[in-house]
Design a protein around this motif. Structure first.
Motif, PDB file in Angstrom:
ATOM      1  N   GLY A 188     129.627  24.387  -5.172  1.00 43.83           N
ATOM      2  CA  GLY A 188     130.094  25.425  -4.262  1.00 43.83           C
ATOM      3  C   GLY A 188     130.143  26.756  -4.980  1.00 43.83           C
ATOM      4  O   GLY A 188     130.250  26.823  -6.209  1.00 43.83           O
ATOM      5  N   GLY A 189     130.026  27.851  -4.211  1.00 43.99           N
ATOM      6  CA  GLY A 189     129.957  29.175  -4.818  1.00 43.99           C
ATOM      7  C   GLY A 189     131.020  30.114  -4.295  1.00 43.99           C
ATOM      8  O   GLY A 189     131.597  29.907  -3.221  1.00 43.99           O
ATOM      9  N   TYR A 190     131.265  31.171  -5.090  1.00 44.13           N
ATOM     10  CA  TYR A 190     132.227  32.200  -4.702  1.00 44.13           C
ATOM     11  C   TYR A 190     131.786  33.529  -5.294  1.00 44.13           C
ATOM     12  O   TYR A 190     130.966  33.574  -6.229  1.00 44.13           O
ATOM     13  CB  TYR A 190     133.634  31.852  -5.193  1.00 44.13           C
ATOM     14  N   LEU A 191     132.306  34.609  -4.744  1.00 38.66           N
ATOM     15  CA  LEU A 191     131.955  35.943  -5.209  1.00 38.66           C
ATOM     16  C   LEU A 191     133.042  36.499  -6.121  1.00 38.66           C
ATOM     17  O   LEU A 191     134.228  36.408  -5.808  1.00 38.66           O
ATOM     18  CB  LEU A 191     131.759  36.891  -4.026  1.00 38.66           C
ATOM     19  N   GLU A 192     132.607  37.074  -7.232  1.00 39.90           N
ATOM     20  CA  GLU A 192     133.508  37.807  -8.113  1.00 39.90           C
ATOM     21  C   GLU A 192     133.512  39.263  -7.649  1.00 39.90           C
ATOM     22  O   GLU A 192     132.492  39.959  -7.721  1.00 39.90           O
ATOM     23  CB  GLU A 192     133.031  37.715  -9.561  1.00 39.90           C
ATOM     24  N   LEU A 193     134.645  39.695  -7.158  1.00 38.06           N
ATOM     25  CA  LEU A 193     134.782  41.058  -6.650  1.00 38.06           C
ATOM     26  C   LEU A 193     135.391  41.968  -7.710  1.00 38.06           C
ATOM     27  O   LEU A 193     136.141  41.514  -8.569  1.00 38.06           O
ATOM     28  CB  LEU A 193     135.675  41.050  -5.402  1.00 38.06           C
ATOM     29  N   PRO A 194     135.050  43.271  -7.692  1.00 41.95           N
ATOM     30  CA  PRO A 194     134.198  43.939  -6.699  1.00 41.95           C
ATOM     31  C   PRO A 194     132.715  44.015  -7.075  1.00 41.95           C
ATOM     32  O   PRO A 194     131.960  44.695  -6.395  1.00 41.95           O
ATOM     33  CB  PRO A 194     134.808  45.347  -6.655  1.00 41.95           C
ATOM     34  N   ARG A 195     132.307  43.333  -8.153  1.00 42.18           N
ATOM     35  CA  ARG A 195     130.904  43.431  -8.578  1.00 42.18           C
ATOM     36  C   ARG A 195     129.968  42.634  -7.679  1.00 42.18           C
ATOM     37  O   ARG A 195     128.757  42.751  -7.799  1.00 42.18           O
ATOM     38  CB  ARG A 195     130.743  42.956 -10.022  1.00 42.18           C
ATOM     39  N   MET A 196     130.522  41.813  -6.798  1.00 42.01           N
ATOM     40  CA  MET A 196     129.718  41.001  -5.878  1.00 42.01           C
ATOM     41  C   MET A 196     128.808  40.038  -6.632  1.00 42.01           C
ATOM     42  O   MET A 196     127.671  39.766  -6.214  1.00 42.01           O
ATOM     43  CB  MET A 196     128.897  41.889  -4.932  1.00 42.01           C
ATOM     44  N   ALA A 197     129.300  39.527  -7.746  1.00 37.18           N
ATOM     45  CA  ALA A 197     128.527  38.573  -8.537  1.00 37.18           C
ATOM     46  C   ALA A 197     128.732  37.176  -7.970  1.00 37.18           C
ATOM     47  O   ALA A 197     129.870  36.709  -7.849  1.00 37.18           O
ATOM     48  CB  ALA A 197     128.966  38.623  -9.998  1.00 37.18           C
ATOM     49  N   GLY A 198     127.648  36.510  -7.625  1.00 35.93           N
ATOM     50  CA  GLY A 198     127.730  35.156  -7.105  1.00 35.93           C
ATOM     51  C   GLY A 198     127.897  34.160  -8.234  1.00 35.93           C
ATOM     52  O   GLY A 198     127.045  34.059  -9.120  1.00 35.93           O
ATOM     53  N   LEU A 199     129.001  33.432  -8.227  1.00 29.29           N
ATOM     54  CA  LEU A 199     129.317  32.470  -9.280  1.00 29.29           C
ATOM     55  C   LEU A 199     129.448  31.073  -8.692  1.00 29.29           C
ATOM     56  O   LEU A 199     129.638  30.897  -7.491  1.00 29.29           O
ATOM     57  CB  LEU A 199     130.617  32.871  -9.985  1.00 29.29           C
ATOM     58  N   HIS A 200     129.384  30.060  -9.576  1.00 29.31           N
ATOM     59  CA  HIS A 200     129.390  28.668  -9.147  1.00 29.31           C
ATOM     60  C   HIS A 200     130.606  27.936  -9.698  1.00 29.31           C
ATOM     61  O   HIS A 200     130.878  27.995 -10.900  1.00 29.31           O
ATOM     62  CB  HIS A 200     128.121  27.956  -9.628  1.00 29.31           C
TER      63      HIS A 200
END
Length: 256
Positions: A68-80
């Motif tokens: 599953g994935g999520y976003l690191e804000l505010p850089r909008m980096a997609g992480l797992h």
């Protein structure tokens, strides 16, 4: 293949599509025994599930690549979730809703695709098209679920043998994905602060070079890229002005 969806193959005798299998154009993922059955079962139990993601493992070590994935804000980096962690009993073994599932191995309900549309080609050839689609599914009232009983082995980034090209495309598409949020000046400022901090806190030379190239590419494509990202057809002049300011400053950080 419904609607000519590139890289997504219909699973046999089902009403969903599977991206990432050897039945599709992306051939760097191998489904474990029972994977399709687990996905079909999950769709039958969750009638508003628009996208399902498998537990994705590295082929050599068996470590987790994606749970599953999520976003690191505010850089909008997609992480797992679980990235590079060894697989342990009782960890990442529960079905759950997530922000997005990786396009390396995702199952998509046909009815949901007909409602929200397909992958946005502005992200071609890859990265963030899966995040964007999952956003649209969730906004349309569909759920995005991680299904650990569906297991896949994935040769990560094998479609991009050139490391610099892979990094540049990933950052380019992160900027493209973030673009609609730049209409909020406060968010754009927070994005820039976080991006500067990341670049100045030990980013490798290769990453800095890729970020600079990505910023140049997006800047060169404005306002066409902004138009492709604004699904509601809204005004893009102010958005483009903010994007130019942010990305020009990012390039300045890369060049210092």
């Amino acid at each position: 293949m419904e609607h000519g969806l590139k890289g997504v193959a219909p699973a046999p005798s089902t009403d969903f599509h599977l991206r990432g299998s050897k039945e599709s154009e992306n051939q760097d993922a191998t489904l474990a025994s029972g994977c399709l059955a687990a996905l079909k079962d999950a769709f039958s139990r969750h009638d508003r599930a628009g996208a399902l993601g498998a537990k994705t493992l590295y082929p050599d070590t068996g470590h987790i690549q994606h749970a599953g994935g999520y976003l690191e804000l505010p850089r909008m980096a997609g992480l797992h979730h679980g990235h590079h962690e060894p697989e342990r009993k009782g960890e990442f073994d529960e079905e759950c809703e997530v922000e997005f599932v990786t396009g390396a191995a995702m199952a998509l309900r046909s009815a949901a695709l007909r409602e929200v549309g397909l992958f946005n080609e502005v992200f071609s050839p890859g990265y963030y098209e899966d995040v964007d689609l999952c956003d649209r599914l969730r906004a349309g009232g569909w759920s995005v679920l991680f299904i650990p009983s569906a297991r896949v082995t994935h040769h990560e980034s094998s479609s991009f043998a050139d490391r610099h090209l892979r990094l540049r495309i990933a950052h380019r598409n992160r900027y493209v994905y973030a673009l609609p949020r730049f209409g909020d000046a406060a968010f754009a400022d927070a994005f820039l602060v976080a991006e500067r901090a990341h670049l100045e806190s030990g980013a490798s030379f290769d990453e800095i070079r890729a970020v600079s190239g990505a910023a140049i590419e997006v800047l060169a494509g404005l306002p066409q890229v902004a138009t492709q990202r604004m699904a509601d057809g809204g005004e893009t002049d102010d958005l483009c002005a903010t994007a130019r300011r942010v990305l020009t400053e990012v390039r300045g950080v890369c060049n210092t």
